[in-house]
Scaffold this motif. Structure first.
Motif, PDB file in Angstrom:
ATOM      1  N   ASN A 226       0.801  -1.229   0.000  1.00 13.12           N
ATOM      2  CA  ASN A 226       0.000   0.000   0.000  1.00 13.12           C
ATOM      3  C   ASN A 226       0.830   1.273   0.000  1.00 13.12           C
ATOM      4  O   ASN A 226       0.277   2.378  -0.084  1.00 13.12           O
ATOM      5  N   LYS A 228       2.670   2.478  -2.288  1.00 16.96           N
ATOM      6  CA  LYS A 228       2.681   3.184  -3.574  1.00 16.96           C
ATOM      7  C   LYS A 228       1.493   4.129  -3.743  1.00 16.96           C
ATOM      8  O   LYS A 228       1.519   5.017  -4.586  1.00 16.96           O
ATOM      9  N   SER A 229       0.443   3.947  -2.938  1.00 18.63           N
ATOM     10  CA  SER A 229      -0.736   4.808  -3.064  1.00 18.63           C
ATOM     11  C   SER A 229      -0.854   5.803  -1.912  1.00 18.63           C
ATOM     12  O   SER A 229      -1.886   6.433  -1.734  1.00 18.63           O
ATOM     13  N   HIS A 230       0.203   5.933  -1.116  1.00 22.46           N
ATOM     14  CA  HIS A 230       0.197   6.891  -0.002  1.00 22.46           C
ATOM     15  C   HIS A 230       1.384   7.831  -0.116  1.00 22.46           C
ATOM     16  O   HIS A 230       2.516   7.393  -0.344  1.00 22.46           O
TER      17      HIS A 230
END
Length: 246
Positions: A226, A228-230
């Motif tokens: 996760n 990569k999306s934060h």
């Protein structure tokens, strides 16, 4: 009647029929190959810890077992120093999406860690774990003669491959002015010699500099699907290092 089979894992025969060993992680790898061949519903690895931890428990007191990991997260943590599982063990399981359970022989009731292909986890789970490798040396190949000239990377890695020197990580400057590689410190003197022998003409004509070696380094890896999306994860990490004068 129970369909229970006991088979060797660490010890085997080579192609000539000579007795040999499979090396570190050989038993786990054998189990994964058997699970693959039998299309097993799951594979359990029983060891001396309650799964993979968020960090090395001997170094980080608040480290705790990770309930669930994806195959890729487990591979990354293993590659960067988590010794619980041998990375090739996961390869046969990934192809057939066979779940892997890591359980503690001395605490059978502990949940352990489930490793599978599912990414269905709480959105709040951003960083799954932190692992590290000690005794790393950084070798740098650099020089203005590298810019715009193809083939330097190929020659560099061929020189290392000839001596079976494993590269842990690598970076290359966008200007093509330098290539940095991380390897085990014990292999650094040999690697330096092999590279300089291969590039002796370029070094002699000052197209590139002699290989520089930095010792006593470590690699620290933050791992999580996760991430990569934060935003802000790397900033938070570097801030923690800065606050502690690293």
């Amino acid at each position: 009647e129970t369909k229970l089979y006991l088979v060797p894992g660490f010890i085997s025969n080579d192609r000539n029929g000579e007795q040999t060993t499979l090396g570190r992680g050989g038993s786990d790898y054998t189990a994964a190959l058997i699970a693959y061949s039998l299309n097993s519903e799951a594979l359990e690895i029983w060891t001396d810890v309650s799964g993979m931890y968020t960090a090395h428990p001997k170094l980080v007191q608040q480290a705790k077992p990770i309930p669930q990991l994806s195959y890729h997260e487990a591979m990354e943590l293993s590659h960067f120093g988590a010794k619980v599982i041998f990375p090739p063990t996961l390869q046969p399981l990934v192809e057939k999406n066979i779940p892997l359970y890591i359980k503690n022989t001395f605490d059978p009731k502990a949940p352990g860690t489930l490793i599978n292909g599912s990414k269905d986890r709480p959105e709040s789970t951003i960083v799954q774990g932190i692992s590290h490798i000690d005794e790393v040396s950084l070798l740098t190949l650099e020089g203005s003669g590298m810019i715009g000239i193809p083939g330097f990377s190929k020659r560099l890695f061929e020189a290392l491959s000839a001596e079976k020197i494993n590269v842990i990580m690598m970076t290359q400057a966008s200007s093509e002015h330098s290539i940095c590689i991380g390897i085990e410190s014990s292999m650094a003197p040999l690697a330096k010699k092999m590279i300089e022998d291969d590039f002796d003409y370029e070094i002699e004509t000052q197209r590139i500099n002699p290989i520089s070696v930095e010792d006593k380094l470590s690699i620290i890896a933050l791992v999580g699907e996760n991430m990569k999306s934060h935003q802000g994860i790397s900033g938070k990490m570097f801030s923690a290092l800065g606050r502690n004068n690293v």
